[in-house]
Design a protein around this motif. Structure first.
Motif, mmCIF file in Angstrom:
data_model
loop_
_atom_site.group_PDB
_atom_site.id
_atom_site.type_symbol
_atom_site.label_atom_id
_atom_site.label_comp_id
_atom_site.label_asym_id
_atom_site.label_seq_id
_atom_site.Cartn_x
_atom_site.Cartn_y
_atom_site.Cartn_z
ATOM 1 N N HIS A 210 38.206 48.622 42.693
ATOM 2 C CA HIS A 210 37.907 48.347 43.663
ATOM 3 C C HIS A 210 39.314 47.510 43.869
ATOM 4 O O HIS A 210 39.454 46.171 43.684
ATOM 5 C CB HIS A 210 36.778 48.220 44.962
ATOM 6 C CG HIS A 210 36.423 48.585 45.660
ATOM 7 N ND1 HIS A 210 37.221 47.956 46.914
ATOM 8 C CD2 HIS A 210 36.615 49.289 46.600
ATOM 9 C CE1 HIS A 210 37.361 48.707 48.003
ATOM 10 N NE2 HIS A 210 36.597 49.763 47.878
ATOM 11 N N PRO A 211 40.078 48.125 45.442
ATOM 12 C CA PRO A 211 41.154 47.369 45.228
ATOM 13 C C PRO A 211 40.261 45.321 46.202
ATOM 14 O O PRO A 211 41.361 44.536 46.048
ATOM 15 C CB PRO A 211 42.122 47.865 47.115
ATOM 16 C CG PRO A 211 41.195 48.964 46.897
ATOM 17 C CD PRO A 211 40.011 48.954 45.970
ATOM 18 N N GLU A 212 39.414 45.673 46.578
ATOM 19 C CA GLU A 212 38.861 44.230 47.130
ATOM 20 C C GLU A 212 39.044 43.688 45.973
ATOM 21 O O GLU A 212 38.572 42.435 46.409
ATOM 22 C CB GLU A 212 37.478 45.046 48.021
ATOM 23 C CG GLU A 212 37.963 45.221 48.631
ATOM 24 C CD GLU A 212 38.700 44.803 50.285
ATOM 25 O OE1 GLU A 212 38.292 42.950 50.153
ATOM 26 O OE2 GLU A 212 39.193 44.802 50.800
ATOM 27 N N ILE A 213 38.327 43.622 44.406
ATOM 28 C CA ILE A 213 37.851 43.065 43.206
ATOM 29 C C ILE A 213 39.614 42.670 43.592
ATOM 30 O O ILE A 213 39.559 41.454 42.768
ATOM 31 C CB ILE A 213 37.023 43.742 42.732
ATOM 32 C CG1 ILE A 213 36.060 44.086 42.820
ATOM 33 C CG2 ILE A 213 37.011 42.938 40.993
ATOM 34 C CD1 ILE A 213 35.466 45.494 42.025
ATOM 35 N N LYS A 214 40.650 43.505 43.352
ATOM 36 C CA LYS A 214 41.988 42.962 43.019
ATOM 37 C C LYS A 214 42.470 41.491 43.471
ATOM 38 O O LYS A 214 43.047 40.842 43.172
ATOM 39 C CB LYS A 214 42.630 44.309 42.623
ATOM 40 C CG LYS A 214 44.893 44.262 41.872
ATOM 41 C CD LYS A 214 44.968 45.071 42.059
ATOM 42 C CE LYS A 214 45.924 44.916 41.190
ATOM 43 N NZ LYS A 214 45.441 45.581 40.141
ATOM 44 N N VAL A 220 33.219 40.560 43.072
ATOM 45 C CA VAL A 220 33.001 41.463 42.067
ATOM 46 C C VAL A 220 31.299 42.006 42.258
ATOM 47 O O VAL A 220 30.820 43.155 41.801
ATOM 48 C CB VAL A 220 33.267 40.838 40.191
ATOM 49 C CG1 VAL A 220 32.115 40.054 40.508
ATOM 50 C CG2 VAL A 220 32.372 41.940 40.032
ATOM 51 N N TYR A 221 30.905 40.813 42.967
ATOM 52 C CA TYR A 221 29.069 41.570 43.276
ATOM 53 C C TYR A 221 29.102 41.631 44.488
ATOM 54 O O TYR A 221 27.679 42.166 44.877
ATOM 55 C CB TYR A 221 28.264 40.450 42.740
ATOM 56 C CG TYR A 221 27.744 39.968 41.548
ATOM 57 C CD1 TYR A 221 27.706 41.414 40.402
ATOM 58 C CD2 TYR A 221 28.505 39.349 40.907
ATOM 59 C CE1 TYR A 221 27.991 41.226 38.870
ATOM 60 C CE2 TYR A 221 28.774 38.576 39.546
ATOM 61 C CZ TYR A 221 28.209 40.019 38.217
ATOM 62 O OH TYR A 221 27.839 39.404 37.336
ATOM 63 N N THR A 222 29.688 42.668 45.470
ATOM 64 C CA THR A 222 29.872 43.245 46.753
ATOM 65 C C THR A 222 29.789 44.285 47.278
ATOM 66 O O THR A 222 29.479 45.624 47.395
ATOM 67 C CB THR A 222 30.221 42.196 47.762
ATOM 68 O OG1 THR A 222 31.600 41.893 47.665
ATOM 69 C CG2 THR A 222 30.095 40.713 47.681
ATOM 70 N N VAL A 223 30.940 44.854 46.129
ATOM 71 C CA VAL A 223 31.488 46.054 46.110
ATOM 72 C C VAL A 223 30.511 47.542 45.428
ATOM 73 O O VAL A 223 29.666 46.663 43.989
ATOM 74 C CB VAL A 223 32.850 46.224 45.576
ATOM 75 C CG1 VAL A 223 33.097 47.721 44.909
ATOM 76 C CG2 VAL A 223 33.819 45.267 45.169
ATOM 77 N N LYS A 224 30.230 48.389 46.227
ATOM 78 C CA LYS A 224 28.480 48.988 45.674
ATOM 79 C C LYS A 224 29.282 49.570 44.528
ATOM 80 O O LYS A 224 27.839 50.268 43.217
ATOM 81 C CB LYS A 224 28.965 49.916 46.604
ATOM 82 C CG LYS A 224 27.979 49.685 47.639
ATOM 83 C CD LYS A 224 27.578 49.776 48.947
ATOM 84 C CE LYS A 224 26.694 49.852 50.326
ATOM 85 N NZ LYS A 224 26.827 50.205 51.036
#
Length: 288
Positions: A210-214, A220-224
């Motif tokens: 996911h782009p938000e993790i990149k 990492v622990y907020t992306v479903k």
């Protein structure tokens, strides 16, 4: 009713992290790993990595060494040019301690990847779990290690045996993993369970999920969708969620990152705890 109702899109994020990690206290996790000592003198905690070709087994070993040495490390050779398995031999990676000239009391074993049709024979992984595979044995996809082979260890010591089995999986390609590979992972898992060997899964390449993790690995622990991938893997092979750890290996970077280290060291802390519990349990059983 005549009014128009717009259906709100469900957020791809949790309102708060579903798993807690102290990002600012990298030093505590680092010290925990550095200070680990088995109760028995001379005991070595052996960690066996297995998983599909290209999942990042060798990169994980390098990343752990990088975090411990506070600099980039590349002892385990990695190949980015093909999808063929780069690791051919049974190799033990020791990690040297700084200044003292001694080694950490845990070692990694890297093995040939699990390929749907070729790759390491599952029976060789089972033999490795029991300590029957000697250092530098060259894996052969066409034939498994036999008892009359010079690389067959007939009388393995406790240090030769595996104390933690770690399945390394590419989180980004998890859903494309072939059923044959899944069957091999399950088969190895059943054997480890019979031997009471604790099992952990490492999900790599989380920055590609996911782009938000990149953008920020602390997401990492907020992306479903990443949690969904972890749950899918847990349901598929049976490894509990609290034994699955997402990490980002060092691959293209030339400098360390404290957030990347935090995930790697958190995973290592749990791997060490699981392995140490297993060693102590076996020692207690033999003394009882």
């Amino acid at each position: 009713m005549g009014g128009k109702h717009s259906k709100s899109k469900e957020s791809p994020f949790f309102s708060k992290p579903w798993r807690e990690i102290n990002w600012r206290d990298r030093q505590s996790a680092l010290q925990y790993v550095k200070d680990y000592r088995p109760q028995t003198d001379g005991q070595q905690l052996r960690i066996l990595l297995h998983g599909p070709v290209g999942a990042g087994k060798s990169s994980f070993i390098n990343s752990v060494q990088s975090a411990l040495h506070d600099r980039m490390y590349a002892q385990a050779l990695v190949d980015n040019t093909s999808h063929n398995c780069f690791t051919k031999r049974y190799t033990t990676y020791k990690i040297r301690k700084e200044k003292t000239g001694t080694f950490y009391p845990f070692v990694f074993n890297d093995i040939m990847g699990l390929d749907p049709d070729k790759g390491i024979p599952v029976s060789d992984v089972k033999l490795a779990l029991k300590g029957h595979v000697k250092e530098d044995y060259r894996f052969n996809p066409e034939s498994a290690l036999s008892e009359d082979d010079q690389f067959y260890n007939k009388q393995p010591t406790n240090n030769d045996k595996v104390h933690v089995l770690v399945c390394v999986i590419n989180a980004n390609t998890l859903s494309q993993m072939s059923e044959k590979t899944v069957e091999k992972i399950r088969d190895i898992r059943i054997e480890a369970r019979k031997l009471r060997i604790p099992q952990v899964a490492i999900l790599t390449k989380i920055d590609e999920v996911h782009p938000e993790i990149k953008e920020n690995i602390q997401n990492v622990y907020t992306v479903k969708c990443l949690k969904e991938k972890m749950e899918l893997f847990s349901a598929t092979v049976g490894i509990p969620m609290n034994c699955i750890f997402p990490v980002k290996n060092y691959e293209s970077e030339i400098d360390l990152n404290s957030d990347v280290d935090a995930l790697i060291l958190s995973a290592m802390k749990h791997i060490i705890n699981f392995g140490d519990d297993y060693i102590n349990f076996n020692n207690d059983q033999s003394e009882g």
